[in-house]
Scaffold this motif. Structure first.
Motif, PDB file in Angstrom:
ATOM      1  N   ALA A   5       7.913  -1.264  11.995  1.00 52.32           N
ATOM      2  CA  ALA A   5       7.252  -0.403  12.974  1.00 52.32           C
ATOM      3  C   ALA A   5       7.612  -0.904  14.359  1.00 52.32           C
TER       4      ALA A   5
ATOM      5  N   VAL B  33      -0.915   8.660  14.727  1.00 52.81           N
ATOM      6  CA  VAL B  33      -0.606   7.971  13.479  1.00 52.81           C
ATOM      7  C   VAL B  33       0.492   6.944  13.762  1.00 52.81           C
ATOM      8  N   THR B  34       0.257   5.726  13.306  1.00 52.42           N
ATOM      9  CA  THR B  34       1.252   4.676  13.522  1.00 52.42           C
ATOM     10  C   THR B  34       1.501   3.926  12.224  1.00 52.42           C
ATOM     11  N   THR B  35       2.761   3.786  11.870  1.00 50.28           N
ATOM     12  CA  THR B  35       3.123   2.998  10.700  1.00 50.28           C
ATOM     13  C   THR B  35       2.727   1.540  10.929  1.00 50.28           C
ATOM     14  N   HIS B  49       6.147  10.834   1.927  1.00 49.20           N
ATOM     15  CA  HIS B  49       5.533   9.594   2.409  1.00 49.20           C
ATOM     16  C   HIS B  49       6.534   8.776   3.222  1.00 49.20           C
ATOM     17  N   LEU B  53       6.371   7.559   7.154  1.00 50.10           N
ATOM     18  CA  LEU B  53       6.465   6.149   7.571  1.00 50.10           C
ATOM     19  C   LEU B  53       7.603   5.942   8.561  1.00 50.10           C
ATOM     20  N   CYS B  56       6.533   7.784  11.975  1.00 56.05           N
ATOM     21  CA  CYS B  56       5.398   7.193  12.703  1.00 56.05           C
ATOM     22  C   CYS B  56       5.644   5.743  13.110  1.00 56.05           C
ATOM     23  N   ARG B  57       6.890   5.303  12.961  1.00 56.27           N
ATOM     24  CA  ARG B  57       7.224   4.020  13.588  1.00 56.27           C
ATOM     25  C   ARG B  57       7.022   4.154  15.085  1.00 56.27           C
ATOM     26  N   LEU B  80      -1.565  11.757   4.763  1.00 57.43           N
ATOM     27  CA  LEU B  80      -1.852  10.683   5.716  1.00 57.43           C
ATOM     28  C   LEU B  80      -3.046   9.843   5.258  1.00 57.43           C
ATOM     29  N   ARG B  84      -3.031   5.903   4.594  1.00 54.63           N
ATOM     30  CA  ARG B  84      -3.999   5.029   5.267  1.00 54.63           C
ATOM     31  C   ARG B  84      -4.722   4.141   4.244  1.00 54.63           C
ATOM     32  N   VAL B  89      -0.362   3.226   7.079  1.00 54.20           N
ATOM     33  CA  VAL B  89      -0.435   3.784   8.432  1.00 54.20           C
ATOM     34  C   VAL B  89      -1.830   3.536   9.000  1.00 54.20           C
TER      35      VAL B  89
END
Lengths: 193, 116
Positions: A5, B33-35, B49, B53, B56-57, B80, B84, B89
């Motif tokens: 990330a 949304v963040t990985t 999925h 991922l 949402c980096r 999502l 989670r 995420v």
């Protein structure tokens, strides 16, 4: 497989923020046009699946709602900078999707109610909705060709609007005009009347 | 989602196991949304999925994820919610816009709009 990330520390300065603005008004008043005029991307289209719970049938606790229909959801995006965006959501025009507004409106900065002076009554429900929930809104009078230019005060009286609610004459096909509507809304929503 | 072809619906059912709502706390259309950095996804993830991922980096709002996946918002939410739950995420909790916009952001937004 691992996903790297964004590196920790580099994006932590200011958390990403998406600000939601609604564009409401009667059918055919120019909501999608307005979103398209200002959005940096062609308005994105997605669908919301509606459950039978959504359309008013009693909820049976513990039983998964059955999906019965879909409603189109169009939205546009304005990137202010990396990690700060404005999202414009056109609200579904049909009355039967009224309940969806609650979710759209949740956490919204404010709304633009578009009005067509030839059919002013079409925007009454949207005005009522935002007034009742205390959501800041401005009225954009879309000046269609051939429509009479209205005096904003007349529109204010016809809609029964509080004197503090901004009314902006606009042409939703013109970028500068849409910018003016949005800056008026943001100012009003943040600074108040 | 249109026409007579039942394929897409069956596909959606497969993605969500027929669920209409995500697990856990509900989240907004513009929730970010963040990985999760360094998370190790299980091997049986679906292509959707992986797409999430990857996407949402960079922190990405839910609505954009849905548009990117070309899936309905509710289906996207279920996906999502699953990610989670697996700790893959992070989804921002809902906050009223009025509480998140400080003077600096307000100025940035106004200046940004004017310079469009």
């Amino acid at each position: 497989m691992g996903y790297a990330a964004s590196e920790p520390g580099t994006t932590a300065v200011a958390p990403a923020l998406a600000i939601k603005i609604l564009v409401a008004g009667g059918f055919g008043v120019g909501k999608t046009t307005m979103v398209g005029t200002i959005s940096e991307i062609r308005p994105l289209h997605t669908e919301e699946l509606l459950s039978d719970r959504g359309v008013g049938v009693d909820d049976i606790s513990g039983v998964e709602a059955k999906i019965t229909t879909t409603v189109a959801l169009d939205f546009g995006r304005i990137t202010i900078r990396e990690g700060l965006w404005l999202y414009l959501f056109g609200t579904p025009g049909q009355d039967r999707f009224w309940f969806m507004w609650d979710e759209l409106a949740l956490g919204a900065l404010g709304a633009v109610v578009l009005a067509d002076t030839r059919r002013l009554q079409d925007c009454f429900p949207a005005v009522d909705y935002f007034e009742q929930r205390g959501i800041p809104f401005v009225v954009g009078v879309n000046c269609f060709e051939g429509a009479r230019r209205y005096d904003p005060d007349k529109v204010r009286r016809a809609l029964g609007l509080n004197a503090t609610i901004p009314i902006v004459l606009c042409d939703v096909r013109e970028r500068d005009s849409v910018k003016e509507v949005l800056t008026t809304l943001v100012t009003y929503a943040v600074e108040g009347p | 989602m249109t026409g007579e072809d039942p394929g897409p619906l069956i596909r959606l059912f497969g993605l969500t196991g027929g669920r209409a709502r995500p697990q856990g706390e509900m989240f907004d259309l513009v929730a970010i949304v963040t990985t999760v950095y360094g998370a190790r996804p299980p091997v049986d993830l679906l292509p959707e999925h992986h797409t999430v991922l990857q996407l949402c980096r960079r922190p990405t709002p839910v609505a954009d994820v849905a548009a990117h996946l070309r899936l309905p918002v509710n289906i996207t939410r279920v996906i999502l919610g699953d990610l989670r739950r697996e700790g893959l995420v992070a989804i921002e909790r809902p906050r009223p816009a009025a509480q998140t916009i400080d003077e600096r952001i307000y100025r940035e937004v106004l200046d940004g709009l004017r310079s469009l």
